[in-house]
Enzyme design. Structure first.
Site, PDB file in Angstrom:
ATOM      1  N   ARG A 135       0.847  -1.207   0.000  1.00  0.00           N
ATOM      2  CA  ARG A 135       0.000   0.000   0.000  1.00  0.00           C
ATOM      3  C   ARG A 135       0.879   1.253   0.000  1.00  0.00           C
ATOM      4  NH1 ARG A 135      -3.088  -3.139   4.284  1.00  0.00           N
ATOM      5  NH2 ARG A 135      -4.599  -4.258   3.018  1.00  0.00           N
ATOM      6  N   PHE A 192     -12.264  -4.139  -5.361  1.00  0.00           N
ATOM      7  CA  PHE A 192     -12.107  -5.130  -4.292  1.00  0.00           C
ATOM      8  C   PHE A 192     -11.426  -4.436  -3.092  1.00  0.00           C
ATOM      9  CE2 PHE A 192     -11.578  -7.096  -8.464  1.00  0.00           C
ATOM     10  CZ  PHE A 192     -12.615  -8.000  -8.499  1.00  0.00           C
ATOM     11  N   ASP A 222     -16.550  -2.407  -3.511  1.00  0.00           N
ATOM     12  CA  ASP A 222     -16.549  -3.751  -2.906  1.00  0.00           C
ATOM     13  C   ASP A 222     -17.975  -4.288  -2.929  1.00  0.00           C
ATOM     14  OD1 ASP A 222     -14.316  -5.352  -1.037  1.00  0.00           O
ATOM     15  OD2 ASP A 222     -16.392  -5.956  -0.689  1.00  0.00           O
ATOM     16  N   ASN A 243     -20.723  -5.279  -7.632  1.00  0.00           N
ATOM     17  CA  ASN A 243     -19.899  -6.365  -8.152  1.00  0.00           C
ATOM     18  C   ASN A 243     -18.870  -5.747  -9.109  1.00  0.00           C
ATOM     19  OD1 ASN A 243     -18.811  -8.502  -9.630  1.00  0.00           O
ATOM     20  ND2 ASN A 243     -20.700  -9.697  -9.427  1.00  0.00           N
ATOM     21  N   ALA A 244     -17.597  -5.901  -8.782  1.00  0.00           N
ATOM     22  CA  ALA A 244     -16.548  -5.244  -9.573  1.00  0.00           C
ATOM     23  C   ALA A 244     -16.533  -5.744 -11.026  1.00  0.00           C
ATOM     24  CB  ALA A 244     -15.187  -5.483  -8.925  1.00  0.00           C
ATOM     25  N   ASP A 257      -7.359  -5.757  -6.403  1.00  0.00           N
ATOM     26  CA  ASP A 257      -6.878  -6.646  -5.336  1.00  0.00           C
ATOM     27  C   ASP A 257      -7.982  -7.649  -5.000  1.00  0.00           C
ATOM     28  OD1 ASP A 257      -5.482  -7.813  -3.251  1.00  0.00           O
ATOM     29  OD2 ASP A 257      -5.923  -6.210  -1.824  1.00  0.00           O
ATOM     30  N   CYS A 291      -3.803 -13.297  -4.747  1.00  0.00           N
ATOM     31  CA  CYS A 291      -3.458 -13.797  -3.412  1.00  0.00           C
ATOM     32  C   CYS A 291      -3.715 -15.295  -3.260  1.00  0.00           C
ATOM     33  CB  CYS A 291      -4.199 -13.012  -2.333  1.00  0.00           C
ATOM     34  SG  CYS A 291      -5.973 -13.200  -2.426  1.00  0.00           S
TER      35      CYS A 291
END
Ligand code: SAH
Length: 394
Positions: A211, A227, A249, A277-278, A298, A338
Site C-alpha cells: 500500500r 475489491f 466492494d 460487483n466489480a 486486489d 493472493c
C-alpha cells in the site's frame, strides 16, 4: 509413539523440510491412528525424519513440527517458536500491528496469529494445532500482557478448510471478552479493524508495504480501487495526494467500514465508496470509456483448489483486461493475486495475455510479494501466495 513410514519418492521433499505428509505418501496408515496424535515419521530407509501431529481424516496426514527425535511437541516448543516469530518481526521494525505467526513459515503449521494493537486474532486450521489452543493463548499472555495495557485473544476459525480436518467452523473470545473493534495505524493512516466481523482475521496485513508503494503515482490522480474491502488502498491513495478515488466492494459491511475509515482520516471528500460487483462495474465503465490515472485490482483468491485454476485465470484475465482499458495512456495498473495456486509466472502470463488483447504495452514498475511479516520458505512453495505488480500502461 506411532511410527509412519514415507514412500521412497516423497522422502526427499520432506527431508528438505517440507512439513506436509499427504495420506497417499506413506507406506501404510496405521489403523489405530487418532486425530491429533503426535507421531514419528521415518523415511523408507528407516531414518528418523521428524515428529508432528497426525489427522487420519485429513488428506494432509501429518504436519511436522520438529526434526530432532529429542525435541518435544509441547507448550515450551510453542512458546519458543512464538518468541522467535516475534523477534524476527521486531528486527524488521514491526511495532503494534502485524502478523505474528504465519503458519508453516514460522514452523507452526496451520497456526495464524495477527496482532492488532493489544489484541490477537487467531486461526487454528488443523486438528493437531487446535488441541494446543489453550496453551497458545497462555503463551501469548505470558509474552505480551506485561508490556501492554490490554490483552485479548479472539478466534477467527470461520474458515472452511477446518471442515477438511473434521472440525467445525467457530468464532469467539479465547480470553476475557474485549471490544473487538480497534483502530490501528498503518503507514501513518488510521484503520478501524473489526476483529470479530472483518474478513479473515479482520484485516489484510499482508499488503501493508505494498500500500505504501503506490505513493509516487498518486499526486492529483483519479483512482479506481476495486475489491477495496475496508478501503485501505483507497485511503492510502487519497492520503498520498489523489484528487478522487472510487472504492468498490461487493460487501455492504466492507463499504460501510471503508466510508468510516475515510472519515477517520479526514479524506471523506475525496473517496466515494460503492457497493457493487466489480466484474459488472468494470464492464459497465469500460463500455462507457471511463478513464482513470490509476486502477487498483486486489481481488479475493479466485481459487482455493488446484482443480479450479483455469476458471480463476479467466477471472484474472477479465479484470486485468478491463482494468488496463480503464487506465489513461501512461497511467498505472496496480494488480494482485493472493492465491498460492496461481504461481508467479502464471499470473504474469495472464496479465501479459490481457495486455495483448487490450493492445497495451506494459512497463513493469514494481513487483513485490506479501509483506515481510508473512515470510515465505523457498522449500515450502505454498507459503508464497501474494503477487503484487505496479505496471505502467502505455
Ligand atoms: N484490497 C483489500 C483486500 C481485498 S480482499 C485490502 O487492501 O484490504 C477482497 C475483497 O473483494 C473482499 O473485501 C470482498 O468483499 C471483495 N469481493 C469479492 N468478490 C467481489 C466482487 N465480485 N466485486 C467486488 N468485490 C468483491
Amino acid at each position: 509413539m506411532t511410527k509412519i513410514i514415507l514412500s521412497p519418492k516423497i522422502s526427499k521433499r520432506i527431508e528438505q523440510g517440507h512439513p506436509w505428509v499427504y495420506d497417499n505418501e506413506v507406506a501404510e496408515i496405521p489403523k489405530e491412528l487418532q486425530q491429533g496424535e503426535i507421531v514419528e515419521v521415518f523415511n523408507h530407509k528407516n531414518k528418523f525424519v521428524g515428529k508432528g501431529y497426525a489427522n487420519p481424516r485429513s488428506h494432509i496426514l501429518v504436519r511436522l513440527l520438529v526434526s530432532h527425535p529429542k525435541e518435544e511437541i509441547n507448550r515450551n516448543l510453542f512458546k519458543k517458536r512464538i518468541e522467535q516469530a516475534l523477534k524476527y518481526r521486531q528486527l524488521l521494525g514491526y511495532q503494534d500491528s502485524f502478523r505474528l505467526v504465519f503458519g508453516e513459515a514460522d514452523f507452526l503449521p496451520a497456526l495464524v496469529i495477527d496482532k492488532f494493537n493489544d489484541y490477537f486474532s487467531i486461526q487454528t486450521l488443523a486438528y493437531g494445532i487446535d488441541q494446543f489452543k489453550t496453551e497458545i493463548v497462555e503463551v501469548l499472555e505470558e509474552i505480551f500482557s506485561k508490556n501492554q495495557q490490554n490483552f485479548g485473544v479472539y478466534e477467527r476459525n470461520d474458515v472452511p478448510v477446518r471442515e477438511l480436518e473434521g472440525m467445525q467452523q467457530q468464532t469467539g473470545f479465547l480470553s476475557k471478552p474485549f471490544e473487538p473493534q480497534t483502530i490501528i495505524t498503518e503507514n501513518g493512516f488510521k484503520m478501524r479493524i473489526d476483529i470479530a466481523n472483518g474478513q479473515k482475521t479482520g484485516y489484510f496485513l499482508d499488503q501493508t508495504a505494498n500500500r505504501a508503494a503506490i505513493a509516487p503515482f498518486m499526486k492529483n490522480a483519479t483512482v479506481l480501487d476495486c475489491f477495496s474491502h475496508t478501503g485501505s488502498f483507497a485511503i492510502h491513495a487519497a492520503g498520498y495526494g489523489a484528487k478522487k478515488v472510487s472504492a468498490v466492494d461487493i460487501s455492504e459491511f466492507a463499504s460501510q467500514t471503508a466510508t468510516e475509515n475515510a472519515k477517520l482520516n479526514g479524506l471523506e471528500n475525496k473517496i466515494e465508496c460503492i457497493t457493487a460487483n466489480a466484474f459488472d462495474l468494470l464492464k459497465e465503465w469500460t463500455n462507457e470509456n471511463r478513464q482513470f490515472d490509476v486502477v487498483i485490482l486486489d481481488p479475493p483468491a479466485f481459487t482455493k483448489s488446484r482443480s479450479n485454476v483455469e476458471n480463476a485465470l479467466r477471472g484474472y484475465k477479465e479484470i486485468n483486461l478491463r482494468g488496463m482499458k480503464l487506465v489513461k495512456k501512461g497511467g498505472f495498473l496496480v494488480t494482485c493475486s493472493c492465491s498460492h495456486f496461481i504461481k508467479p509466472d502464471i499470473f504474469k502470463k495472464v496479465i501479459f495475455d490481457a495486455a495483448i488483447d487490450a493492445r497495451k504495452v506494459i512497463r513493469e514498475v514494481l513487483y513485490k510479494p506479501q509483506g515481510n511479516d508473512h515470510p515465505f520458505l523457498w522449500n515450502v512453495e505454498e507459503t508464497l501466495y501474494l503477487k503484487f505488480y505496479i505496471l505502467q500502461v502505455l
